[in-house]
Design a protein around this motif. Structure first.
Motif, PDB file in Angstrom:
ATOM      1  N   MET A   1       0.847  -1.200   0.000  1.00 54.11           N
ATOM      2  CA  MET A   1       0.000   0.000   0.000  1.00 54.11           C
ATOM      3  C   MET A   1       0.882   1.250   0.000  1.00 54.11           C
ATOM      4  O   MET A   1       0.998   1.941  -0.995  1.00 54.11           O
ATOM      5  CB  MET A   1      -0.943  -0.022   1.208  1.00 54.11           C
ATOM      6  CG  MET A   1      -1.844  -1.252   1.241  1.00 54.11           C
ATOM      7  SD  MET A   1      -2.831  -1.401   2.737  1.00 54.11           S
ATOM      8  CE  MET A   1      -4.249  -0.425   2.269  1.00 54.11           C
ATOM      9  N   GLY A   2       1.483   1.546   1.121  1.00 54.58           N
ATOM     10  CA  GLY A   2       2.499   2.579   1.201  1.00 54.58           C
ATOM     11  C   GLY A   2       2.066   3.960   0.754  1.00 54.58           C
ATOM     12  O   GLY A   2       0.968   4.428   1.048  1.00 54.58           O
ATOM     13  N   LEU A   3       2.935   4.602  -0.028  1.00 55.91           N
ATOM     14  CA  LEU A   3       2.755   5.999  -0.405  1.00 55.91           C
ATOM     15  C   LEU A   3       1.474   6.274  -1.200  1.00 55.91           C
ATOM     16  O   LEU A   3       0.755   7.235  -0.891  1.00 55.91           O
ATOM     17  CB  LEU A   3       3.981   6.480  -1.182  1.00 55.91           C
ATOM     18  CG  LEU A   3       3.967   7.954  -1.601  1.00 55.91           C
ATOM     19  CD1 LEU A   3       3.892   8.870  -0.385  1.00 55.91           C
ATOM     20  CD2 LEU A   3       5.197   8.281  -2.450  1.00 55.91           C
ATOM     21  N   PRO A   4       1.132   5.464  -2.231  1.00 55.74           N
ATOM     22  CA  PRO A   4      -0.087   5.774  -2.989  1.00 55.74           C
ATOM     23  C   PRO A   4      -1.342   5.797  -2.125  1.00 55.74           C
ATOM     24  O   PRO A   4      -2.180   6.696  -2.259  1.00 55.74           O
ATOM     25  CB  PRO A   4      -0.149   4.651  -4.036  1.00 55.74           C
ATOM     26  CG  PRO A   4       1.256   4.194  -4.189  1.00 55.74           C
ATOM     27  CD  PRO A   4       1.858   4.325  -2.826  1.00 55.74           C
ATOM     28  N   TRP A   5      -1.479   4.840  -1.236  1.00 58.36           N
ATOM     29  CA  TRP A   5      -2.653   4.793  -0.375  1.00 58.36           C
ATOM     30  C   TRP A   5      -2.632   5.919   0.654  1.00 58.36           C
ATOM     31  O   TRP A   5      -3.685   6.457   1.012  1.00 58.36           O
ATOM     32  CB  TRP A   5      -2.742   3.429   0.322  1.00 58.36           C
ATOM     33  CG  TRP A   5      -3.205   2.338  -0.595  1.00 58.36           C
ATOM     34  CD1 TRP A   5      -2.472   1.721  -1.572  1.00 58.36           C
ATOM     35  CD2 TRP A   5      -4.507   1.753  -0.638  1.00 58.36           C
ATOM     36  NE1 TRP A   5      -3.227   0.783  -2.214  1.00 58.36           N
ATOM     37  CE2 TRP A   5      -4.481   0.774  -1.666  1.00 58.36           C
ATOM     38  CE3 TRP A   5      -5.669   1.940   0.093  1.00 58.36           C
ATOM     39  CZ2 TRP A   5      -5.600  -0.002  -1.971  1.00 58.36           C
ATOM     40  CZ3 TRP A   5      -6.780   1.160  -0.216  1.00 58.36           C
ATOM     41  CH2 TRP A   5      -6.757   0.207  -1.234  1.00 58.36           C
TER      42      TRP A   5
END
Length: 260
Positions: A130-134
């Motif tokens: 998930m990380g940065l985009p989410w």
């Protein structure tokens, strides 16, 4: 002329503070890892400090202690296995419940909300899949909800959403925030190859963001303060700036815990 100057007297500190917040926050969100975790922990500790000062203004020492312990708890919870998260986050809340003599039920609810939301941010940013985009999607939901609600409320107006608690909010602004969140959710879903459920979740997060704003407004009215603190020049306190983010993050963590 003097009245006009007075109306815009706080413009410079507001702009400068906003630039600093965007720069620091943007760097931390982009970098992730320990930098992001520490920033979230500091913000959570600051909000608990503000909370105690609002509830019991004379307990400045207690506010500082509980704020420091709360920030440390958020950071520690992010480093431990998942089954330790709730006990670690509940520890400073229980400590505050024992030290605060007045309105302790409000401290318990709001402090636990702040700490769980802070952990939710750290958890989301740290997920490899998930990380940065989410994270940007979550922040975007809160931003478009606020912006759409503000302009729709100003342009369309109409009946107030909850005049006794938040007299400036209108139903038109509230509903426009939901529509803006749904649109952003649809764009995000198309870009990430996700289903319609993300659109529904985006609207739920928008509602949670608005609920966080209303809850903080109700707390300030109850305690008789205009701002949660003067920590951010021209903007008030951390709670004033991030109440919507707290609502959305807490909702996202709850949905993830229930449905995975």
């Amino acid at each position: 002329m003097s009245a006009a100057r007075g109306r815009w007297a706080d413009l410079l500190p507001r702009v400068l503070s906003a630039v600093v917040m965007v720069a620091v926050g943007g760097y931390a969100v982009w970098t992730g890892g320990l930098v992001f975790d520490v920033m979230i922990a500091l913000c959570c500790g600051g909000m608990v400090w503000e909370l105690v000062r609002m509830l019991e203004p004379a307990r400045s020492g207690t506010a500082l202690q509980l704020g420091a312990v709360s920030g440390a708890a958020v950071l520690l919870a992010s480093l431990l296995p998942v089954f330790w998260v709730l006990p670690v986050l509940a520890a400073p809340v229980a400590a505050g419940f024992g030290q605060i003599s007045d309105r302790r039920q409000y401290f318990t609810g709001f402090a636990l909300w702040v700490l769980l939301a802070g952990f939710g941010f750290i958890w989301l940013r740290g997920q490899p899949e998930m990380g940065l985009p989410w994270m940007l999607w979550l922040i975007g939901i809160v931003v478009v909800t606020d912006v759409a609600g503000y302009f729709a409320g100003k342009i369309i107006g109409g009946p107030k959403f909850w005049p006794r608690v938040s007299p400036k909010k209108t139903w038109s602004g509230t509903a426009s925030g939901w529509l803006a969140a749904a649109f952003l959710g649809a764009v995000f879903a198309s870009q990430m190859g996700l289903g319609f459920g993300i659109v529904v979740l985006s609207v739920l997060l928008s509602m949670a963001s608005q609920a966080g704003d209303v809850a903080e407004s109700a707390l300030k009215r109850m305690t008789g303060v205009k701002d949660s603190s003067a920590l951010i020049p021209g903007h008030g306190g951390l709670f004033d700036r991030f109440d919507g983010m707290l609502g959305a993050a807490a909702m996202f963590l709850a949905v993830t815990a229930i449905w995975g």
